[in-house]
Enzyme design. Sequence first.
Site, PDB file in Angstrom:
ATOM      1  CD  GLU A 154      16.235  13.526  21.430  1.00 49.63           C
ATOM      2  OE1 GLU A 154      15.388  13.418  22.526  1.00 49.63           O
ATOM      3  OE2 GLU A 154      15.572  13.622  20.090  1.00 49.63           O
ATOM      4  CB  CYS A 157       9.613  11.478  18.803  1.00 50.05           C
ATOM      5  SG  CYS A 157       8.151  12.754  17.933  1.00 50.05           S
ATOM      6  CG  HIS A 183      12.417  15.087  20.015  1.00 44.51           C
ATOM      7  ND1 HIS A 183      13.173  13.894  19.318  1.00 44.51           N
ATOM      8  CD2 HIS A 183      11.449  15.528  19.283  1.00 44.51           C
ATOM      9  CE1 HIS A 183      12.271  13.558  18.100  1.00 44.51           C
ATOM     10  NE2 HIS A 183      11.509  14.592  18.383  1.00 44.51           N
TER      11      HIS A 183
HETATM   12  N1  GLN Z   1       6.430  10.703  12.544  1.00 48.40           N
HETATM   13  C1  GLN Z   1       6.143  11.122  13.721  1.00 48.40           C
HETATM   14  C2  GLN Z   1       5.380  12.314  13.870  1.00 48.40           C
HETATM   15  O1  GLN Z   1       5.446  13.145  12.745  1.00 48.40           O
HETATM   16  C3  GLN Z   1       6.981  11.003  14.649  1.00 48.40           C
HETATM   17  C4  GLN Z   1       8.174  12.529  14.642  1.00 48.40           C
HETATM   18  C5  GLN Z   1       9.477  12.255  15.399  1.00 48.40           C
HETATM   19  O2  GLN Z   1       9.847  11.356  15.756  1.00 48.40           O
HETATM   20  N2  GLN Z   1      10.029  13.352  15.607  1.00 48.40           N
HETATM   21  O3  GLN Z   1       4.572  12.435  14.763  1.00 48.40           O
END
Ligand code: GLN
Length: 532
Positions: A510, A382, A508
Amino acid sequence: MPKHIFVTGGVVSSLGKGLTAASVALLLERRGYRVRLQKLDPYLNVDPGTMSPYQHGEVYVTVDGAETDLDLGHYERFTGVPCTRASNYTTGRIYSSVIRREREGGYLGRTVQVIPHITDEIKQALRAFDNEDVDIVITEIGGTVGDIESLPFLEAIRQFRQEIGRNNGLFMHITLVPYIRAAKEMKTKPSQQSVGVLRSIGIFPDMLICRCEQHMSNEHKDKLALFCNVDRKLVIEEKDVDHSIYEVPLELARQELDVYCLEMLNLHVNRIKIRDWETMVETLLHPKGGEIEIAVVGKYISLQDSYKSIYEALTHGGIANDVKVNIRMIESEDIEIKGPAALLSGVQGILVPGGFGDRGIEGKIAAIKYARENKIPFFGICLGMQCAVMEFARNVCGLTDANSQEFAPAAAHQVIHLMEEQKTVADKGGTMRLGAYPCVLKKDTHAAKVYGVREISERHRHRFEFNNAYREQMQAAGMCISGVSPDEKLVEIVEITDHPWFTACQFHPEFQSTPLQAHPLFKAFVAAAKKK
Ligand code: GLN
């Protein structure tokens, strides 16, 4: 109608109620029952999505896009059933639906009150699985008995059990039996008192799970049974496990906790099938492939729970590769001060997890540059992927001010920018791109090989994305876009071909890793680190 198990906690918080609930669920599943888990949280946020990890630990995202408590991560990792929106209710969510209904005129003429309207709404939540093929619902009440906040939840479960009857619902109370070092003695009084509080509100626990550092003597168990009105065999010890949380269900099974639950609920006690779990724990505790060290470079490192699922998924990768994974937790701001080599040298892999806000971003980018240049396996998740894109744009494509719109709204090269659909969003709660979306993998890429299929589904939680205006330039410089949304508009995975293992994803992974089945990316990442 499903049977119910209600899990409360006494004396202190952090007793591992979620782990215990998940362990019980696993055991019941392995005795042939279909189980669902649920958590009721007594705070006023509608969900934990707007809370800092420092407040609450990791925000766990379900397939259907709910931002939830991290205990749901344990539920999913231990059992075979995915959690949904119905698996986590907060006081805020309960109140907001009651208040919405009041405004719509749903209670016309009546005074809306905690009892019965809030408690009725909670009871409705307890029935969330009534129309599914479910045998047993386990509901964990967050917080500690005696808190003002949790009273409506406790009153609701009291009423609910009264309505469904004794053989259809049981109360499991998890409590602390502390060891006082100076006196060299274990103390049962705090547990007696917390059961006293429960009884004063009409809940008589059927079983006690005693969290303790040392084994309890028979005398302690007798005492608790006598003073808490609990059958002696239903005073169960849950001593701190030595090595891994995945040992907990095996410990509880040894004491036949699952058998007692089934007997009390008038359910047949089938033979337990848990060999695969035992083998997994055996591999985890005694891996044959030695040890490796992986750095996790994040922003909320000081709190163990902030990256819970990441740490667990790395452990799963270790199990799948028969190695012990040690994690070096690094505060990204420290890299800004001391430089990457000082903090990262010697690790076999570097992982940069998700996050929000600009604190520590430059440290993450420096860590990624270090991994790329020194050919250390790198895994970005992410925000970790967004930083990898920024790093590549700056240091390989020569776009020196490349940045994300999130951190530098005025930068000339916003290689990461706000998603189109987010531009009209004003509310902060529950409005990110959330939950599972499909992703198509490009043939012959590293990602396609690792997954072994062409289409995958992964969970998301973000507002910003790879800016497509830079796709060609980045690809020409050696960054491969190996996963995209089915309409090809959204970049989901990037990798660097000329590197032993450099993969970063917008989603994600995970959240979909379990100890019995490590997520393919975590498995492959740990394998690459092991090779190094
Ligand atoms: N801040 C980034 C976004 O909003 C990444 C979000 C995250 O890592 N969950 O896209």
